[in-house]
Design a protein around this motif. Structure first.
Motif, PDB file in Angstrom:
ATOM      1  N   ASP A 148     -24.322  36.107 -20.772  1.00 45.11           N
ATOM      2  CA  ASP A 148     -25.594  36.346 -21.447  1.00 45.11           C
ATOM      3  C   ASP A 148     -25.413  37.418 -22.512  1.00 45.11           C
ATOM      4  OD1 ASP A 148     -28.168  36.735 -22.234  1.00 45.11           O
ATOM      5  OD2 ASP A 148     -28.963  37.230 -20.261  1.00 45.11           O
ATOM      6  N   VAL A 149     -25.499  37.008 -23.784  1.00 45.83           N
ATOM      7  CA  VAL A 149     -25.323  37.966 -24.880  1.00 45.83           C
ATOM      8  C   VAL A 149     -26.586  38.787 -25.122  1.00 45.83           C
ATOM      9  CG1 VAL A 149     -23.642  36.456 -25.988  1.00 45.83           C
ATOM     10  CG2 VAL A 149     -26.041  36.335 -26.691  1.00 45.83           C
ATOM     11  N   SER A 150     -27.705  38.395 -24.497  1.00 39.05           N
ATOM     12  CA  SER A 150     -28.968  39.084 -24.756  1.00 39.05           C
ATOM     13  C   SER A 150     -29.230  40.254 -23.807  1.00 39.05           C
ATOM     14  CB  SER A 150     -30.137  38.088 -24.656  1.00 39.05           C
ATOM     15  OG  SER A 150     -30.217  37.535 -23.352  1.00 39.05           O
ATOM     16  N   GLY A 151     -28.418  40.375 -22.742  1.00 40.33           N
ATOM     17  CA  GLY A 151     -28.516  41.536 -21.866  1.00 40.33           C
ATOM     18  C   GLY A 151     -29.621  41.503 -20.851  1.00 40.33           C
ATOM     19  N   ASN A 152     -29.946  40.320 -20.310  1.00 43.56           N
ATOM     20  CA  ASN A 152     -31.059  40.211 -19.363  1.00 43.56           C
ATOM     21  C   ASN A 152     -30.646  39.994 -17.914  1.00 43.56           C
ATOM     22  OD1 ASN A 152     -32.979  40.459 -21.438  1.00 43.56           O
ATOM     23  ND2 ASN A 152     -32.798  38.278 -21.919  1.00 43.56           N
ATOM     24  N   ASP A 153     -29.382  39.745 -17.656  1.00 41.39           N
ATOM     25  CA  ASP A 153     -28.929  39.416 -16.311  1.00 41.39           C
ATOM     26  C   ASP A 153     -27.602  40.138 -16.049  1.00 41.39           C
ATOM     27  OD1 ASP A 153     -27.176  37.676 -14.430  1.00 41.39           O
ATOM     28  OD2 ASP A 153     -29.208  36.930 -14.070  1.00 41.39           O
ATOM     29  N   GLU A 154     -27.537  40.911 -14.958  1.00 40.06           N
ATOM     30  CA  GLU A 154     -26.381  41.783 -14.727  1.00 40.06           C
ATOM     31  C   GLU A 154     -25.060  41.020 -14.664  1.00 40.06           C
ATOM     32  OE1 GLU A 154     -24.771  45.124 -11.509  1.00 40.06           O
ATOM     33  OE2 GLU A 154     -26.794  44.296 -11.323  1.00 40.06           O
ATOM     34  N   LEU A 155     -24.998  39.945 -13.858  1.00 38.48           N
ATOM     35  CA  LEU A 155     -23.751  39.194 -13.725  1.00 38.48           C
ATOM     36  C   LEU A 155     -23.383  38.512 -15.029  1.00 38.48           C
ATOM     37  CD1 LEU A 155     -21.404  38.019 -12.116  1.00 38.48           C
ATOM     38  CD2 LEU A 155     -22.947  36.190 -11.323  1.00 38.48           C
ATOM     39  N   ALA A 156     -24.368  37.869 -15.662  1.00 37.26           N
ATOM     40  CA  ALA A 156     -24.099  37.172 -16.913  1.00 37.26           C
ATOM     41  C   ALA A 156     -23.696  38.142 -18.018  1.00 37.26           C
ATOM     42  CB  ALA A 156     -25.331  36.366 -17.334  1.00 37.26           C
ATOM     43  N   VAL A 157     -24.287  39.325 -18.033  1.00 37.32           N
ATOM     44  CA  VAL A 157     -23.907  40.342 -19.025  1.00 37.32           C
ATOM     45  C   VAL A 157     -22.466  40.796 -18.787  1.00 37.32           C
ATOM     46  CG1 VAL A 157     -24.316  42.711 -19.786  1.00 37.32           C
ATOM     47  CG2 VAL A 157     -26.242  41.139 -19.503  1.00 37.32           C
ATOM     48  N   ARG A 158     -22.098  40.942 -17.524  1.00 30.68           N
ATOM     49  CA  ARG A 158     -20.715  41.331 -17.212  1.00 30.68           C
ATOM     50  C   ARG A 158     -19.726  40.288 -17.722  1.00 30.68           C
ATOM     51  NH1 ARG A 158     -17.475  40.064 -13.002  1.00 30.68           N
ATOM     52  NH2 ARG A 158     -19.165  39.242 -11.703  1.00 30.68           N
ATOM     53  N   HIS A 159     -20.074  39.008 -17.577  1.00 34.61           N
ATOM     54  CA  HIS A 159     -19.201  37.943 -18.091  1.00 34.61           C
ATOM     55  C   HIS A 159     -19.074  38.045 -19.612  1.00 34.61           C
ATOM     56  CE1 HIS A 159     -18.537  36.114 -14.316  1.00 34.61           C
ATOM     57  NE2 HIS A 159     -19.668  35.444 -14.215  1.00 34.61           N
ATOM     58  N   TRP A 160     -20.199  38.290 -20.285  1.00 36.42           N
ATOM     59  CA  TRP A 160     -20.148  38.370 -21.745  1.00 36.42           C
ATOM     60  C   TRP A 160     -19.341  39.575 -22.205  1.00 36.42           C
ATOM     61  CZ3 TRP A 160     -19.460  37.106 -26.325  1.00 36.42           C
ATOM     62  CH2 TRP A 160     -19.749  37.945 -27.402  1.00 36.42           C
ATOM     63  N   GLN A 161     -19.504  40.708 -21.563  1.00 38.07           N
ATOM     64  CA  GLN A 161     -18.750  41.888 -21.968  1.00 38.07           C
ATOM     65  C   GLN A 161     -17.245  41.676 -21.796  1.00 38.07           C
ATOM     66  OE1 GLN A 161     -19.855  44.467 -23.574  1.00 38.07           O
ATOM     67  NE2 GLN A 161     -21.977  43.770 -23.487  1.00 38.07           N
ATOM     68  N   ALA A 162     -16.863  40.950 -20.743  1.00 42.68           N
ATOM     69  CA  ALA A 162     -15.446  40.646 -20.539  1.00 42.68           C
ATOM     70  C   ALA A 162     -14.942  39.702 -21.630  1.00 42.68           C
ATOM     71  CB  ALA A 162     -15.236  40.022 -19.159  1.00 42.68           C
ATOM     72  N   GLN A 163     -15.760  38.707 -21.978  1.00 45.84           N
ATOM     73  CA  GLN A 163     -15.336  37.799 -23.041  1.00 45.84           C
ATOM     74  C   GLN A 163     -15.268  38.527 -24.380  1.00 45.84           C
ATOM     75  OE1 GLN A 163     -17.993  34.710 -24.421  1.00 45.84           O
ATOM     76  NE2 GLN A 163     -16.296  33.394 -25.023  1.00 45.84           N
ATOM     77  N   ARG A 164     -16.203  39.403 -24.610  1.00 51.04           N
ATOM     78  CA  ARG A 164     -16.185  40.154 -25.865  1.00 51.04           C
ATOM     79  C   ARG A 164     -14.864  40.914 -26.029  1.00 51.04           C
ATOM     80  NH1 ARG A 164     -18.740  42.925 -29.868  1.00 51.04           N
ATOM     81  NH2 ARG A 164     -18.223  45.137 -30.040  1.00 51.04           N
ATOM     82  N   ARG A 165     -14.388  41.525 -24.950  1.00 48.48           N
ATOM     83  CA  ARG A 165     -13.111  42.251 -25.020  1.00 48.48           C
ATOM     84  C   ARG A 165     -11.962  41.305 -25.334  1.00 48.48           C
ATOM     85  NH1 ARG A 165     -15.632  44.987 -20.649  1.00 48.48           N
ATOM     86  NH2 ARG A 165     -14.588  43.649 -19.123  1.00 48.48           N
ATOM     87  N   ARG A 166     -11.990  40.109 -24.749  1.00 47.55           N
ATOM     88  CA  ARG A 166     -10.917  39.153 -25.016  1.00 47.55           C
ATOM     89  C   ARG A 166     -10.932  38.701 -26.474  1.00 47.55           C
ATOM     90  NH1 ARG A 166     -12.836  37.219 -19.948  1.00 47.55           N
ATOM     91  NH2 ARG A 166     -13.953  35.474 -20.925  1.00 47.55           N
ATOM     92  N   LEU A 167     -12.114  38.421 -27.008  1.00 48.33           N
ATOM     93  CA  LEU A 167     -12.218  37.947 -28.383  1.00 48.33           C
ATOM     94  C   LEU A 167     -11.817  39.020 -29.382  1.00 48.33           C
ATOM     95  CD1 LEU A 167     -15.557  35.907 -28.235  1.00 48.33           C
ATOM     96  CD2 LEU A 167     -13.213  35.041 -28.126  1.00 48.33           C
ATOM     97  N   LEU A 168     -12.100  40.266 -29.068  1.00 50.15           N
ATOM     98  CA  LEU A 168     -11.701  41.353 -29.968  1.00 50.15           C
ATOM     99  C   LEU A 168     -10.189  41.471 -30.062  1.00 50.15           C
ATOM    100  CD1 LEU A 168     -14.294  44.133 -28.996  1.00 50.15           C
ATOM    101  CD2 LEU A 168     -14.200  42.831 -31.134  1.00 50.15           C
ATOM    102  N   ASP A 169      -9.483  40.997 -29.034  1.00 53.12           N
ATOM    103  CA  ASP A 169      -8.022  41.079 -29.007  1.00 53.12           C
ATOM    104  C   ASP A 169      -7.353  39.795 -29.479  1.00 53.12           C
ATOM    105  OD1 ASP A 169      -8.018  43.679 -28.082  1.00 53.12           O
ATOM    106  OD2 ASP A 169      -7.943  43.099 -25.968  1.00 53.12           O
ATOM    107  N   ALA A 170      -8.099  38.811 -29.966  1.00 49.66           N
ATOM    108  CA  ALA A 170      -7.518  37.535 -30.394  1.00 49.66           C
ATOM    109  C   ALA A 170      -6.522  37.766 -31.526  1.00 49.66           C
ATOM    110  CB  ALA A 170      -8.610  36.578 -30.848  1.00 49.66           C
ATOM    111  N   PRO A 171      -5.463  36.960 -31.581  1.00 56.23           N
ATOM    112  CA  PRO A 171      -4.460  37.119 -32.636  1.00 56.23           C
ATOM    113  C   PRO A 171      -5.019  36.740 -34.002  1.00 56.23           C
ATOM    114  CG  PRO A 171      -4.042  35.119 -31.422  1.00 56.23           C
ATOM    115  CD  PRO A 171      -5.137  35.837 -30.691  1.00 56.23           C
ATOM    116  N   LYS A 172      -4.252  36.998 -35.017  1.00 55.26           N
ATOM    117  CA  LYS A 172      -4.683  36.743 -36.383  1.00 55.26           C
ATOM    118  C   LYS A 172      -4.866  35.254 -36.649  1.00 55.26           C
ATOM    119  CE  LYS A 172      -3.314  37.499 -41.202  1.00 55.26           C
ATOM    120  NZ  LYS A 172      -2.273  38.081 -42.095  1.00 55.26           N
ATOM    121  N   ALA A 173      -5.914  34.923 -37.381  1.00 53.10           N
ATOM    122  CA  ALA A 173      -6.120  33.579 -37.913  1.00 53.10           C
ATOM    123  C   ALA A 173      -6.380  33.713 -39.402  1.00 53.10           C
ATOM    124  CB  ALA A 173      -7.300  32.895 -37.232  1.00 53.10           C
TER     125      ALA A 173
END
Length: 254
Positions: A148-173
């Motif tokens: 959840d990118v909107s920040g309304n659900d604790e578990l879903a927000v945790r999933h989004w924050q983890a994905q955000r960290r992964r995407l920030l580390d993506a290799p160059k395109a």
């Protein structure tokens, strides 16, 4: 060490101008992840429909889902809203990242483009984050994230924050393209934009990569029932946009 078997289909599409010419020794490839309801394998993209939009032969590669594959590719669980609550399968995403990196390193591959629609856009973005070599273009159609990118659900927000960290580390395109229909109800544009902006933030560390947004037109016929009007079934419309293929196959991409 986790090992999985990745089944995939391959199709070489020649433009009409190459009908009688031999195939070049090096060709661009497009690795395509289909959505939840897409047909499996190469049928999920119907590469033949873009033949007249190409100016050179292109190799289309489509990984196949098995009976055990989660509908969102790299999740594990059986929640009815899996994209929000199911856990991320890091091992599987990593294996796909290694597979894409291997294909990208082959001497016969001129460039590697990664495409995905809906659940496939989630899969493509996560596989990209696990690659260890730069890609050409990453094209995400009907984009959505994990949680959840909107920040309304604790578990879903945790999933989004983890994905955000992964995407920030993506290799160059070379570039990231986002394709969307503003009326999309299944994957709202406002939520998709948060994911896209995260990718832009991560890629900024490589200098000035390219970013493109394509608004994909899609309208229902008068015979369509109102309850089915989600404005989400526009992947084929996206693939038929000439500007997409000019971008992917431009000299700058070589």
């Amino acid at each position: 060490t986790t090992r999985i078997t990745i089944g995939f289909e391959v199709c070489v599409v020649r433009p009409p101008s190459w009908a009688e010419q031999p195939l070049p020794s090096r060709m661009p490839i497009c690795i395509c992840f289909g959505g939840v309801s897409s047909k499996v394998g190469i049928k999920s993209i119907g590469p033949e429909c873009v033949r007249n939009l190409l100016d050179k032969p292109v190799v289309f590669v489509a990984p196949r889902k098995t009976k055990k594959t989660h509908q969102f590719w790299f999740l594990k669980g059986k929640h009815s809203q899996g994209w929000r609550y199911d856990e991320f399968d890091d091992d599987k995403a990593t294996c796909f990242g290694h597979w894409i990196t291997y294909l990208n390193s082959l001497p016969c591959v001129q460039q590697t483009n990664l495409l995905g629609f809906s659940a496939g856009s989630f899969a493509a973005s996560e596989a990209w984050a696990k690659c260890s070599l730069p890609l050409n273009w990453v094209v995400l159609c009907g984009l959505h994230g994990h949680g959840d990118v909107s920040g309304n659900d604790e578990l879903a927000v945790r999933h989004w924050q983890a994905q955000r960290r992964r995407l920030l580390d993506a290799p160059k395109a070379l570039g990231v393209a986002w394709m969307h229909n503003s009326k999309d109800i299944v994957c709202p544009k406002a939520n998709a934009e948060v994911v896209y902006e995260t990718m832009k933030e991560g890629q900024a560390r490589f200098g000035e990569p390219q970013f493109r947004y394509f608004e994909v037109e899609y309208e229902y016929s008068k015979k369509t029932k109102e309850k089915n009007r989600t404005y989400h079934d526009y992947f084929e419309n996206a693939l038929l946009m000439p500007d997409l293929w000019r971008m992917l196959l431009s000299r700058e991409s070589e």
